[in-house]
Write a protein that holds these residues in place. Structure first.
Motif, PDB file in Angstrom:
ATOM      1  N   PHE A 121      46.847  51.333  57.596  1.00  0.00           N
ATOM      2  CA  PHE A 121      46.076  50.177  57.744  1.00  0.00           C
ATOM      3  C   PHE A 121      44.698  51.042  57.278  1.00  0.00           C
ATOM      4  N   THR A 122      43.798  49.806  57.194  1.00  0.00           N
ATOM      5  CA  THR A 122      42.437  50.276  57.110  1.00  0.00           C
ATOM      6  C   THR A 122      41.720  49.360  58.308  1.00  0.00           C
ATOM      7  N   ALA A 123      40.605  49.941  59.143  1.00  0.00           N
ATOM      8  CA  ALA A 123      40.161  48.832  60.142  1.00  0.00           C
ATOM      9  C   ALA A 123      38.633  48.901  59.692  1.00  0.00           C
ATOM     10  N   GLN A 124      38.112  47.706  59.721  1.00  0.00           N
ATOM     11  CA  GLN A 124      36.416  47.546  59.644  1.00  0.00           C
ATOM     12  C   GLN A 124      36.203  47.175  60.990  1.00  0.00           C
ATOM     13  N   VAL A 125      35.163  47.719  61.551  1.00  0.00           N
ATOM     14  CA  VAL A 125      34.699  47.657  63.015  1.00  0.00           C
ATOM     15  C   VAL A 125      33.179  47.406  62.869  1.00  0.00           C
ATOM     16  N   GLN A 126      32.980  46.289  63.482  1.00  0.00           N
ATOM     17  CA  GLN A 126      31.483  45.732  63.767  1.00  0.00           C
ATOM     18  C   GLN A 126      31.050  45.935  65.165  1.00  0.00           C
ATOM     19  N   LEU A 127      30.161  46.779  65.374  1.00  0.00           N
ATOM     20  CA  LEU A 127      29.561  47.077  66.752  1.00  0.00           C
ATOM     21  C   LEU A 127      28.256  46.138  67.063  1.00  0.00           C
ATOM     22  N   THR A 128      28.083  45.578  67.925  1.00  0.00           N
ATOM     23  CA  THR A 128      26.996  44.788  68.351  1.00  0.00           C
ATOM     24  C   THR A 128      26.376  45.200  69.894  1.00  0.00           C
ATOM     25  N   ASN A 129      25.101  45.713  69.783  1.00  0.00           N
ATOM     26  CA  ASN A 129      24.668  46.345  71.069  1.00  0.00           C
ATOM     27  C   ASN A 129      24.058  44.885  71.585  1.00  0.00           C
ATOM     28  N   ASN A 130      24.430  44.812  73.027  1.00  0.00           N
ATOM     29  CA  ASN A 130      23.935  43.862  73.700  1.00  0.00           C
ATOM     30  C   ASN A 130      22.870  44.379  74.695  1.00  0.00           C
ATOM     31  N   SER A 131      22.772  45.481  74.952  1.00  0.00           N
ATOM     32  CA  SER A 131      21.882  46.240  75.909  1.00  0.00           C
ATOM     33  C   SER A 131      20.617  46.733  75.217  1.00  0.00           C
ATOM     34  N   ALA A 132      19.749  47.467  76.119  1.00  0.00           N
ATOM     35  CA  ALA A 132      18.688  48.027  75.466  1.00  0.00           C
ATOM     36  C   ALA A 132      18.719  48.598  73.979  1.00  0.00           C
ATOM     37  N   ALA A 133      17.584  48.575  73.251  1.00  0.00           N
ATOM     38  CA  ALA A 133      17.655  49.283  71.976  1.00  0.00           C
ATOM     39  C   ALA A 133      18.067  50.820  71.883  1.00  0.00           C
ATOM     40  N   VAL A 134      18.854  51.219  71.067  1.00  0.00           N
ATOM     41  CA  VAL A 134      19.298  52.691  71.040  1.00  0.00           C
ATOM     42  C   VAL A 134      18.917  53.415  69.768  1.00  0.00           C
ATOM     43  N   SER A 135      18.576  54.583  69.636  1.00  0.00           N
ATOM     44  CA  SER A 135      18.258  55.164  68.343  1.00  0.00           C
ATOM     45  C   SER A 135      19.420  55.889  67.676  1.00  0.00           C
ATOM     46  N   SER A 136      20.404  56.164  68.657  1.00  0.00           N
ATOM     47  CA  SER A 136      21.547  56.470  68.026  1.00  0.00           C
ATOM     48  C   SER A 136      22.846  56.003  68.833  1.00  0.00           C
ATOM     49  N   TRP A 137      24.061  56.039  68.474  1.00  0.00           N
ATOM     50  CA  TRP A 137      25.082  55.289  69.136  1.00  0.00           C
ATOM     51  C   TRP A 137      26.344  56.091  68.954  1.00  0.00           C
ATOM     52  N   THR A 138      27.328  56.156  70.183  1.00  0.00           N
ATOM     53  CA  THR A 138      28.564  56.604  70.027  1.00  0.00           C
ATOM     54  C   THR A 138      29.647  55.688  70.499  1.00  0.00           C
ATOM     55  N   LEU A 139      30.348  55.130  69.746  1.00  0.00           N
ATOM     56  CA  LEU A 139      31.551  54.215  70.237  1.00  0.00           C
ATOM     57  C   LEU A 139      32.921  55.054  70.494  1.00  0.00           C
ATOM     58  N   THR A 140      33.441  54.932  71.762  1.00  0.00           N
ATOM     59  CA  THR A 140      34.836  55.447  71.969  1.00  0.00           C
ATOM     60  C   THR A 140      35.894  54.655  72.114  1.00  0.00           C
ATOM     61  N   TRP A 141      36.922  54.729  71.868  1.00  0.00           N
ATOM     62  CA  TRP A 141      38.264  54.097  72.245  1.00  0.00           C
ATOM     63  C   TRP A 141      39.400  54.970  72.246  1.00  0.00           C
ATOM     64  N   THR A 142      40.631  54.453  72.774  1.00  0.00           N
ATOM     65  CA  THR A 142      41.637  55.061  72.822  1.00  0.00           C
ATOM     66  C   THR A 142      42.683  54.178  72.401  1.00  0.00           C
ATOM     67  N   PHE A 143      43.432  54.985  71.345  1.00  0.00           N
ATOM     68  CA  PHE A 143      44.758  54.094  70.665  1.00  0.00           C
ATOM     69  C   PHE A 143      45.844  53.774  71.512  1.00  0.00           C
ATOM     70  N   SER A 144      46.705  53.029  71.616  1.00  0.00           N
ATOM     71  CA  SER A 144      47.814  52.821  72.503  1.00  0.00           C
ATOM     72  C   SER A 144      49.004  53.403  71.857  1.00  0.00           C
ATOM     73  N   GLY A 145      49.109  53.448  70.453  1.00  0.00           N
ATOM     74  CA  GLY A 145      50.301  54.045  69.585  1.00  0.00           C
ATOM     75  C   GLY A 145      50.107  55.455  68.921  1.00  0.00           C
ATOM     76  N   THR A 146      50.564  55.338  67.922  1.00  0.00           N
ATOM     77  CA  THR A 146      50.837  56.641  66.946  1.00  0.00           C
ATOM     78  C   THR A 146      49.703  56.697  65.877  1.00  0.00           C
ATOM     79  N   GLN A 147      48.696  55.824  65.999  1.00  0.00           N
ATOM     80  CA  GLN A 147      47.740  55.860  64.975  1.00  0.00           C
ATOM     81  C   GLN A 147      47.167  57.045  64.853  1.00  0.00           C
ATOM     82  N   GLN A 148      46.872  57.586  63.385  1.00  0.00           N
ATOM     83  CA  GLN A 148      46.205  58.737  63.253  1.00  0.00           C
ATOM     84  C   GLN A 148      45.416  58.497  61.936  1.00  0.00           C
ATOM     85  N   ILE A 149      43.982  58.590  62.544  1.00  0.00           N
ATOM     86  CA  ILE A 149      43.032  58.318  61.386  1.00  0.00           C
ATOM     87  C   ILE A 149      42.935  59.109  60.466  1.00  0.00           C
ATOM     88  N   THR A 150      42.775  58.999  58.931  1.00  0.00           N
ATOM     89  CA  THR A 150      42.843  60.003  57.863  1.00  0.00           C
ATOM     90  C   THR A 150      41.389  60.061  57.042  1.00  0.00           C
TER      91      THR A 150
END
Length: 482
Positions: A121-150
């Motif tokens: 699969f491909t995943a298109q991710v849109q991230l919206t910042n609802n808090s104070a402005a930032v000059s850099s960002w890091t988004l983290t998450w955890t897969f629940s299955g066997t997903q392996q990014i290539t």
């Protein structure tokens, strides 16, 4: 008091400042309207008189009693409201407007759009910042299955086990309050491909799972890639600066070629001579044959009946050992096929790269458009983002198309033309361009291929079946005309 009320007699000495005091024979004291204290025996009132006062059933002014009752009831009502607020049965009201107070917005919002096929699969991710402005960002998450990014685009992405960390690229780190950015990735999986539920921006939870768009069926038949939507923080994909296009060699279809074959000398049912049929993994139902009923020129072409599945990969090819070929490789061939490029990944050209562990450099399609793919790390050109796919082009069906490409091994660059027009999304120039070659160069900034062969045929990674014809194949050290 006992019996009938005695006659009330005001005691004149007890009248003072409009206050009347009365006394009764059984020594009870009573207030009269307007009184401030009781008239007792010791108060100086006439002890000898059998004075009495009207008891006034409530012993006080009815108006005053009414005001006290209202106050008491109001106090009880307020206590009940407080109790209900504490247990959560009614919403908090804004003290001034009476409107419900808004709950605190989460720090971020994530839209997670999946385009899925069997095993990938491909995943298109849109991230919206609802808090104070930032000059850099890091988004983290955890897969629940066997997903392996290539591979990934518009982000620097790492995965350790099921945990994923996506950081901004050099050009999309600034996110104002309310601003958005987009990135994406390609991955493999087995079993269930569930949407992640624990996105966090710079360590702060986004407040639950991402919003997932409907996932296509396991074996989609149509391309569902949406057009890119500009956002306040997303970068506009620049069109790469094209270098002057080499003029195709003059003359016929073989002019300027080091090797050229229209298959007119084939006499059997399968290609022979310079060509060898191969089955890269295991032999299945995919076949290669000489076809004398369909041709671009002359009467003969090579037909490939491509079938879906790992064992059905089939090619016909030859080694790239021609004298005078050098490190700047040009290839031109005509192709005709029956089925539109699918959502899943397919290949119709493969070349073994001895500088990449003998893995293949592959050209084919995905998400309905032409693409290049590097087998060793599954990098794609262009990136499979909506913007990247839009910079490529479909391969029309049921008609002959002229494909041309250049691979400069010394410089690590590539260019591709369809019917003489360069495809912007298939342009690799070693200058990272968002949605085109940025993710291709991310892990291999000094990619330099050494190609050992050229194979034409079919590989399908859950993309379905296709019937293809190839004709008028030419190889040279300069661009070859259509």
């Amino acid at each position: 008091m006992h019996g009938a009320f005695p006659q009330v007699r005001p005691h004149i000495p007890c009248l003072s400042a409009g206050i009347s005091h009365f006394h009764v024979s059984n020594h009870e004291s009573f207030y009269t309207p307007g009184s401030c204290r009781p008239c007792k025996q010791s108060s100086g009132c006439a002890r000898s008189l059998r004075s009495a006062c009207l008891p006034l059933l409530a012993h006080e002014d009815p108006q005053r009693k009414g005001r006290k009752t209202v106050k008491a009831r109001t106090l009880v009502a307020l206590l009940m409201v407080v109790l209900l607020l504490l247990v959560g049965y009614i919403p908090v009201k804004n003290a001034l407007t009476g409107t419900p107070a808004a709950a605190a917005a989460p720090a971020c919002a994530v839209t997670y759009q999946v385009n899925q096929w069997t095993g990938g699969f491909t995943a298109q991710v849109q991230l919206t910042n609802n808090s104070a402005a930032v000059s850099s960002w890091t988004l983290t998450w955890t897969f629940s299955g066997t997903q392996q990014i290539t591979s990934a685009w518009s982000t620097v992405l790492t995965q350790i086990g099921k945990a994923v960390t996506a950081q901004n690229a050099t050009y999309n780190g600034s996110l104002p309050t309310g601003g958005s950015t987009q990135f994406g990735f390609q991955a493999s999986f087995t079993g269930t491909n569930s949407t992640p539920t624990n996105f966090a921006l710079n360590g702060t939870s986004c407040g639950g799972s991402g919003t997932a768009t409907p996932t296509p069926g396991i074996t989609p038949t149509t391309t569902s890639t949406p057009a890119p939507t500009p956002t306040s923080a997303s970068t506009r994909t620049p069109i790469p600066t094209m270098t002057p296009t080499p003029t195709p060699s003059a003359g016929g279809l073989c002019a300027g070629a080091i090797f050229c074959d229209g298959f007119e000398t084939q006499t059997g049912s399968t290609p022979t001579g310079s060509w060898t049929v191969s089955y890269p993994n295991c032999q299945g139902t995919g076949t290669v044959s000489v076809d004398r009923t369909v041709a671009h020129t002359g009467t003969t072409s090579i037909r490939v009946d491509g079938r879906d599945g790992y064992c059905n990969h089939v090619f016909f090819g030859l080694p790239l050992t021609f004298a005078g070929l050098g490190t700047d490789l040009y290839v031109r061939f005509y192709i005709r096929h029956t089925t539109a490029l699918p959502t899943g990944h397919v290949t119709d050209v493969a070349m073994r790269d001895t500088n990449d562990g003998n893995n293949d450099l592959r050209m084919g399609g995905q998400n309905g458009a032409l693409q290049w793919n590097r087998q060793s790390d599954d990098a794609t050109l262009p990136a499979q983002s909506p913007a990247g796919v839009a910079l490529s082009t479909p391969l029309p069906t049921n008609q002959w198309e002229c494909m041309q490409f250049e691979v400069n091994e010394a410089q690590g660059t590539m260019r591709t033309w369809l019917n003489g027009t360069e495809v912007a999304g298939l342009h690799l120039d070693n200058v990272p361009t968002p949605d085109i070659d940025a993710q291709w160069l991310q892990n291999r900034p000094n990619w330099r291929p050494a190609l050992a062969d050229l194979r034409l045929g079919w590989e399908s990674y859950s993309g379905g079946n296709d019937t293809l014809w190839f004709d008028d194949v030419a190889i040279g050290a300069q661009r070859l005309g259509c």
